[in-house]
Every structure is written in C-alpha cells, then in structure tokens.
Write a protein that holds these residues in place. Structure first.
Motif, PDB file in Angstrom:
ATOM      1  N   LEU A 458       0.840  -1.205   0.000  1.00  0.00           N
ATOM      2  CA  LEU A 458       0.000   0.000   0.000  1.00  0.00           C
ATOM      3  C   LEU A 458       0.874   1.255   0.000  1.00  0.00           C
ATOM      4  CD1 LEU A 458      -2.925   1.072   0.161  1.00  0.00           C
ATOM      5  CD2 LEU A 458      -2.620   1.154   2.649  1.00  0.00           C
ATOM      6  N   VAL A 459       1.890   1.258   0.890  1.00  0.00           N
ATOM      7  CA  VAL A 459       2.846   2.365   0.896  1.00  0.00           C
ATOM      8  C   VAL A 459       4.263   1.784   0.922  1.00  0.00           C
ATOM      9  CG1 VAL A 459       1.380   4.133   1.957  1.00  0.00           C
ATOM     10  CG2 VAL A 459       2.603   2.504   3.416  1.00  0.00           C
ATOM     11  N   LYS A 460       5.222   2.654   0.598  1.00  0.00           N
ATOM     12  CA  LYS A 460       6.592   2.159   0.452  1.00  0.00           C
ATOM     13  C   LYS A 460       7.341   2.295   1.775  1.00  0.00           C
ATOM     14  CE  LYS A 460       9.775   2.648  -3.400  1.00  0.00           C
ATOM     15  NZ  LYS A 460      10.173   3.593  -4.427  1.00  0.00           N
ATOM     16  N   LYS A 461       6.748   1.859   2.869  1.00  0.00           N
ATOM     17  CA  LYS A 461       7.423   1.961   4.173  1.00  0.00           C
ATOM     18  C   LYS A 461       6.801   0.968   5.154  1.00  0.00           C
ATOM     19  CE  LYS A 461       4.468   5.765   5.461  1.00  0.00           C
ATOM     20  NZ  LYS A 461       4.201   7.093   5.787  1.00  0.00           N
ATOM     21  N   ASP A 462       7.228   1.026   6.386  1.00  0.00           N
ATOM     22  CA  ASP A 462       6.692   0.201   7.482  1.00  0.00           C
ATOM     23  C   ASP A 462       6.837  -1.306   7.223  1.00  0.00           C
ATOM     24  OD1 ASP A 462       5.947   2.596   8.558  1.00  0.00           O
ATOM     25  OD2 ASP A 462       3.849   2.445   7.890  1.00  0.00           O
ATOM     26  N   GLY A 463       7.780  -1.684   6.393  1.00  0.00           N
ATOM     27  CA  GLY A 463       8.004  -3.119   6.140  1.00  0.00           C
ATOM     28  C   GLY A 463       7.048  -3.709   5.119  1.00  0.00           C
ATOM     29  N   ALA A 487       3.930   5.056  -7.148  1.00  0.00           N
ATOM     30  CA  ALA A 487       2.690   5.865  -7.270  1.00  0.00           C
ATOM     31  C   ALA A 487       1.594   5.398  -6.303  1.00  0.00           C
ATOM     32  CB  ALA A 487       2.159   5.840  -8.695  1.00  0.00           C
ATOM     33  N   ALA A 488       0.510   6.182  -6.270  1.00  0.00           N
ATOM     34  CA  ALA A 488      -0.602   5.870  -5.356  1.00  0.00           C
ATOM     35  C   ALA A 488      -1.242   4.555  -5.774  1.00  0.00           C
ATOM     36  CB  ALA A 488      -1.634   7.002  -5.423  1.00  0.00           C
ATOM     37  N   ARG A 491      -3.654   4.435  -8.718  1.00  0.00           N
ATOM     38  CA  ARG A 491      -3.033   4.508 -10.054  1.00  0.00           C
ATOM     39  C   ARG A 491      -2.462   3.161 -10.460  1.00  0.00           C
ATOM     40  NH1 ARG A 491       0.517   9.369 -11.266  1.00  0.00           N
ATOM     41  NH2 ARG A 491       1.037   8.153 -13.107  1.00  0.00           N
ATOM     42  N   ARG A 492      -1.919   2.492  -9.448  1.00  0.00           N
ATOM     43  CA  ARG A 492      -1.351   1.171  -9.769  1.00  0.00           C
ATOM     44  C   ARG A 492      -2.460   0.184 -10.161  1.00  0.00           C
ATOM     45  NH1 ARG A 492       1.948  -0.157  -4.662  1.00  0.00           N
ATOM     46  NH2 ARG A 492       1.217   1.803  -3.778  1.00  0.00           N
ATOM     47  N   TYR A 493      -3.615   0.283  -9.468  1.00  0.00           N
ATOM     48  CA  TYR A 493      -4.750  -0.566  -9.861  1.00  0.00           C
ATOM     49  C   TYR A 493      -5.134  -0.294 -11.308  1.00  0.00           C
ATOM     50  CZ  TYR A 493      -5.857  -1.971  -5.002  1.00  0.00           C
ATOM     51  OH  TYR A 493      -5.825  -2.508  -3.740  1.00  0.00           O
ATOM     52  N   ARG A 494      -5.185   1.003 -11.668  1.00  0.00           N
ATOM     53  CA  ARG A 494      -5.598   1.373 -13.037  1.00  0.00           C
ATOM     54  C   ARG A 494      -4.656   0.793 -14.083  1.00  0.00           C
ATOM     55  NH1 ARG A 494      -9.409   5.472 -12.468  1.00  0.00           N
ATOM     56  NH2 ARG A 494     -10.407   4.775 -10.560  1.00  0.00           N
ATOM     57  N   ARG A 495      -3.371   0.848 -13.757  1.00  0.00           N
ATOM     58  CA  ARG A 495      -2.404   0.320 -14.730  1.00  0.00           C
ATOM     59  C   ARG A 495      -2.614  -1.182 -14.934  1.00  0.00           C
ATOM     60  NH1 ARG A 495       1.574   2.807 -16.868  1.00  0.00           N
ATOM     61  NH2 ARG A 495       2.948   1.009 -17.017  1.00  0.00           N
ATOM     62  N   GLN A 496      -2.934  -1.854 -13.836  1.00  0.00           N
ATOM     63  CA  GLN A 496      -3.178  -3.299 -13.958  1.00  0.00           C
ATOM     64  C   GLN A 496      -4.496  -3.576 -14.682  1.00  0.00           C
ATOM     65  OE1 GLN A 496      -0.896  -5.509 -13.471  1.00  0.00           O
ATOM     66  NE2 GLN A 496       0.434  -3.840 -12.825  1.00  0.00           N
ATOM     67  N   ASP A 497      -5.507  -2.736 -14.448  1.00  0.00           N
ATOM     68  CA  ASP A 497      -6.794  -2.919 -15.144  1.00  0.00           C
ATOM     69  C   ASP A 497      -6.592  -2.818 -16.651  1.00  0.00           C
ATOM     70  OD1 ASP A 497      -8.059  -3.172 -12.732  1.00  0.00           O
ATOM     71  OD2 ASP A 497      -8.741  -1.084 -12.635  1.00  0.00           O
TER      72      ASP A 497
END
Ligand code: ATP
Length: 545
Positions: A458-463, A487-488, A491-497
């Motif tokens: 989900l985010v690029k941190k916290d492991g 990216a958010a 946006r990543r979902y959209r790219r996969q869609d």
C-alpha cells in the motif's frame, strides 16, 4: 469471469490500437524505419497474451484431450497428437496441394497513385454530377460510404453544402461487378481510368534454398501449416500406435503476401495458425464435421467471446474452396467492421480425401467429380505425387481406406485480436479519494491475461514492501506476476486494469498485524482478505474458475 455483467465492448478501434501501443501489446514491425506494411511485433504484454491464446488452444485441443470417453456431440472417442514441421518444404508439396496453381487473389494497380488493391476489397458507387457519370471508389469497410462521398466531392469539386447535387445510382457495390475500367475513379486517384485490369497474383512468398539460387532452387514460405501434417501422416502412423479417428495439431508461422494488409493484425503478411487435421473414416466424416464446428465455437465462447458477436457461417456451394465438400467459418464482429459485418476467425473445412490422395497420386483436379488426377497438355499428370501409400489399414476390421479429413484452421493473431477487442471496455471505478472516474479495463479471461496477479505494498514503508516482495517471489514460481510499489495505489490498480490483470494483492497496515492481504477482483472490484500464505492457492483457485 467473476463479473456476470459484461458491458458492450468499445466499438472504437482507434482506442484499442492506441492502448496496444501505449501498454506494449503490439507495435508496428520495424517501426523505427517507418514500419513494414503487414508485419507486426508483439510487445511485453502482447507476447504473453498470444502465448496464452496458443497455450489454451494446445492444452484444450491436444494435451488435456480426454481420449478415453466419447465427448458430447462426438461420434466416438478419438485421439489427438501434435507436430512441429519446417516452414520451408519441398516445392512439390505446394504443387500437389494446389497452392502453386490456385493460391492467388486478383489485384488492380493504380497507375497514378502507384497503390495496389485487392480487386474484391475495392467498393464503389455510380455517381453522376452535371452529366458526368463515374464509378467512384474507396476501400471496402466501415467507412466506405463516407470515403466514396469524399472522393466524389473532391473529384467533382462539390462543397459540403451542395452534396445533395451528387446523384447516386444504387448503393455501394464491389469493383468486381464493374467492367468499364475507364469509368472508374480509383480510391486514391485524381483522374478516372487509372486502375489496371485485375491480374492474378500468387500469395506465396518465394525464396531460394542453397548458394546457387537458380530457378531450380526456388522454394516457398508456407502459406499454411496444414500441408506439413499431410506429408507427415504416414510418419506419425508408422512411429506411433494411434488408430483413427485421430487429430494431428500444429501451430506456427505462415506467410501470405497479402495485396492489401489491413485492419491491424487481422490481415498480416506473417501470422500464426493453429490447425488440426482430423483423420477419420469416410462414412463418419459428415458427423465429425458437425462435431468440430460446434467444438470450436464452444472454445471461443468459453474463453470470453460473446455469442452475440460470434457467428458460424456455412459457405454457399459456389464459395467452397477447391477441395472442400463443406466449409463453415467462425466469424467475429470486429469493431473495425461496419455494423452487421463479421471477419473470419477460423475456417472448419471438410476436405474429403483431396490432400492425402493428391500427395499420393498427384495433384487432383478439383473441378471434376469424383476427384480425378489433373492432367497436363501432354496427357500426363500435371504434378506428380510422392507415390507413397498414405492410406490407412484398420487393424481390427482389416479395412484399408484413404481417410477423410476435417480441418479446423484458426489464426492465433486473429483470435488474439478478437479477445483484445472483446475485453476492451470503459467503466466507472472509484479513485483514491473514492470519486467515480472512467477507467479503461481489459476484461480478459484470467487464462488469457498476460499477468495473473500484481503484488502491491500500500505504501513504500513500514516493512510493507519487504512482505510484498516475499509474496511476489513465492508466486513468481507459479504464475506470471508483477511487483509495483510506485505511485498511489489507485493509479497502480488502473495500470493493472488496463493490462488485463485479473487480481491485485495488496499488503497494507492490517497485514503487519494479522498477516492477511487483500485480493482485488478486476471486474467486480470486490476485495477480500486471505492469509498471506494462502495467496498462491487462492490465485490458483481463482484462475481455474
Ligand atoms: P481470408 O478469407 O480472411 O483471407 P482465408 O479463408 O484465406 O482468410 P484460411 O486459409 O482458411 O483463411 O486460413 C485459416 C485461418 O488463418 C483464418 O481463419 C485466419 O484466422 C488465419 N489467417 C489467414 N490469413 C491471414 C492473414 N493474412 N493474417 C492473419 N491471419 C490470417
């Protein structure tokens, strides 16, 4: 598919073509040098999609075929096996198959524009303006009426506001119906009468074998994969313990020097075919023909083509190819065609014993019934066969006969294009802020989807990236998966869609607490949680649905 409601696919071919280029499905061949007409390259996503189409065909028709039971609609149980033959074959193969003499189209050239057209692909209307009457033409297709009008306005110098002064005599019709070529205005010409009379044009690409390169060394790139199967029929029967009925499958490249390659990959000069030659007893061949027509229709619908856009068209007697007792085409309503028009995906032909006998005895005369050897002017066989015995002896009944053949012949590129066109759609989905936005999605059947799942922290941190990478590497051993932490997440979902990825696996805050991740379904947008260790089995189950 997880979603039962399938929106109608977009009818705009330009958007599909643009997505294909933007996301790396298809590129024009040799694009940096301006492209080569009729040749296409599959990009990173396209190569996976086309491989999956071919893989699905091979698995469903050959590898996973149940040869123990009588399948629904089949006259009896049958076997399936495969071959992979060379592209260049002995030139005599094409003489006996009929391709050397008969595999041609008619073309017309334009002396003015230097363009070449297939005679039957030029369409036109008789138009009169101030006493001058011409057959004004355009390329046949969805835009042909508008194209003819544009040509007529340009030639007669008529402005849009006066367009009703053009007097049409009848609707659009093929150039093949017109004899007076002096009255024809070519699709790209400025003056009438520039089209040449139709000329025959053999579609086989020629090449030379060996260093000398004389006339005797001329060979052809195969225009179909089928002949490789016929000439190996004896080899297969002698080297295995198969009995008839038996289907021999082959997929691979074929080449046709098409006069007017067009409609994206639909008509290319280099393409791949997926062909089966099904050998059976002559008395059962009509029933097997029926079986294969239904079986192949079923295959396309199971993989997602809508029955509303598919049809099975039985050929008229006059349309039948030289060898065929019956032929049906499976056709799809491609978006580049006019409403109500369909393009061929696959032909299923009842070829009788034409091919095996021609390779055995010499080229048969397709115009004579019953089929007989075609003779040259000297009264001798026009093209000599191999002289090898290609008949079959049934070891149980001791009956010897030349098998009849049913041929389901499909194009891998046309099937891939049809699946792409069917899958393309635009719908509404919430963005990162929960606002509904238009999204482009490829609703490809999960078996065909190039990427089966994307793994996203989900985010690029916290492991989260570390856990996502572990899941990704674990899945990678089983499926084609993709890792993305840029990216958010919306946006990543959209790219996969857009890439047609059916499932996204997201590692989020809750994963850190209870080791569960979410799985998101591309079509229904439903999300649910599974334990991270169950990801592989969950995806496997979903792909098998
Ligand atoms: P068409 O009438 O469209 O030229 P065809 O009847 O000549 O096709 P077949 O000889 O029956 O085609 O070939 C079997 C299959 O191979 C076709 O159904 C199609 O899927 C594929 N195919 C044939 N020609 C091409 C081509 N130029 N480009 C892409 N696929 C092709």
């Amino acid at each position: 598919m997880s979603s039962t409601e399938r929106p109608a696919p977009a009818r705009n071919m330009d958007e599909i073509v643009s997505l294909c280029k933007r996301r790396g499905f298809l590129f024009q061949g040799s694009e940096i040098y301006g492209g080569l007409n009729g040749f296409w390259d599959y990009g990173p996503l396209g190569v996976e999609l086309k491989r999956n189409v071919k893989e699905a065909w091979w698995r469903d028709m050959v590898l996973c075929h149940n040869d123990m039971d009588v399948l629904p609609g089949a006259p009896e149980a049958y076997s399936m096996t495969g071959l992979d033959c060379s592209i260049i074959m002995h030139p005599q193969v094409w003489k006996c198959s009929g391709h050397y003499d008969l595999f041609h189209d008619y073309m017309v050239d334009c002396r003015e524009s230097k363009k070449r057209y297939r005679h039957d692909q030029v369409s036109g209307r008789w138009v009169e303006y101030r006493g001058e009457k011409l057959f004004v033409t355009a390329m046949a297709g969805d835009d042909e009426l508008a194209g003819i009008e544009r040509q007529a306005m340009k030639y007669f110098g008529v402005r849009a506001k006066n367009v009703d002064q053009l007097l049409y005599d009848g609707g659009a019709r093929s150039l093949t119906t017109v004899d007076e070529f002096s009255k024809v205005l070519g699709p790209d010409a400025k003056t009438p009468g520039t089209l040449t009379e139709p000329r025959e044009y053999n579609l086989m690409f020629k090449t030379t074998v060996g260093a000398l390169g004389g006339e005797d060394d001329v060979a052809f790139l195969r225009p179909e994969t089928a002949q490789g199967i016929f000439v190996n029929f004896k080899n297969v029967m002698d080297s295995t313990r198969f009995r008839l009925p038996l289907g021999i499958a082959q997929m691979g490249k074929s080449f046709r020097n098409e006069i007017t390659p067009r409609n994206f990959t639909f008509r290319s000069r280099e393409f791949e075919q997926m062909e089966i030659e099904f050998f059976c007893h002559p008395s059962a061949s009509a029933a097997w023909y029926q079986y294969w027509r239904d079986r192949r229709m079923d295959w396309y619908t199971r993989l997602g083509l809508s029955p509303e856009r598919l049809r099975l068209r039985e050929h008229e007697q006059a349309e039948l190819a030289h060898y065929s007792i019956g032929t049906a085409d499976i056709e799809y309503a491609f978006p580049f065609l006019a409403p109500g028009e369909y393009g061929e995906l696959e032909g299923i032909a009842h070829r009788g014993d034409f091919d095996l006998r021609s390779h055995m005895e010499g080229k048969l005369d397709e115009k004579v019934r019953p089929l007989a050897l075609q003779l040259g002017p000297d009264g001798k066989p026009k093209w000599k066969g191999s002289g090898k015995d290609l008949s079959y002896r049934d070891d149980l009944t001791n009956e010897k006969y030349t098998p009849h053949v049913i041929e389901p012949s499909a194009g891998a590129d046309r099937a891939t294009l049809a699946f792409l066109c069917e899958a393309y759609c635009e719908d509404q989905a919430p963005d990162d802020d929960g606002k509904l936005q238009t999204r482009t999605v490829l609703r490809l059947h999960p078996r065909l989807a190039p990427i089966k799942a994307a793994v996203l922290p989900l985010v690029k941190k916290d492991g989260m990236p570390e856990i996502a990478r572990e899941i990704y590497l674990e899945l990678k051993g089983h499926f084609n998966v993709f890792y993305d932490d840029k990216a958010a997440v919306g946006r990543r979902y959209r790219r996969q869609d857009e890439a047609g990825t059916p499932f996204c696996i997201t590692v989020d805050g809750q994963t850190l607490q209870d080791q569960t991740v979410t799985i998101r379904d591309r079509d229904s947008l439903r999300q649910w949680r599974v334990h991270r260790q169950e990801c592989a089995s969950a995806i496997r189950d979903l792909l098998q649905q």
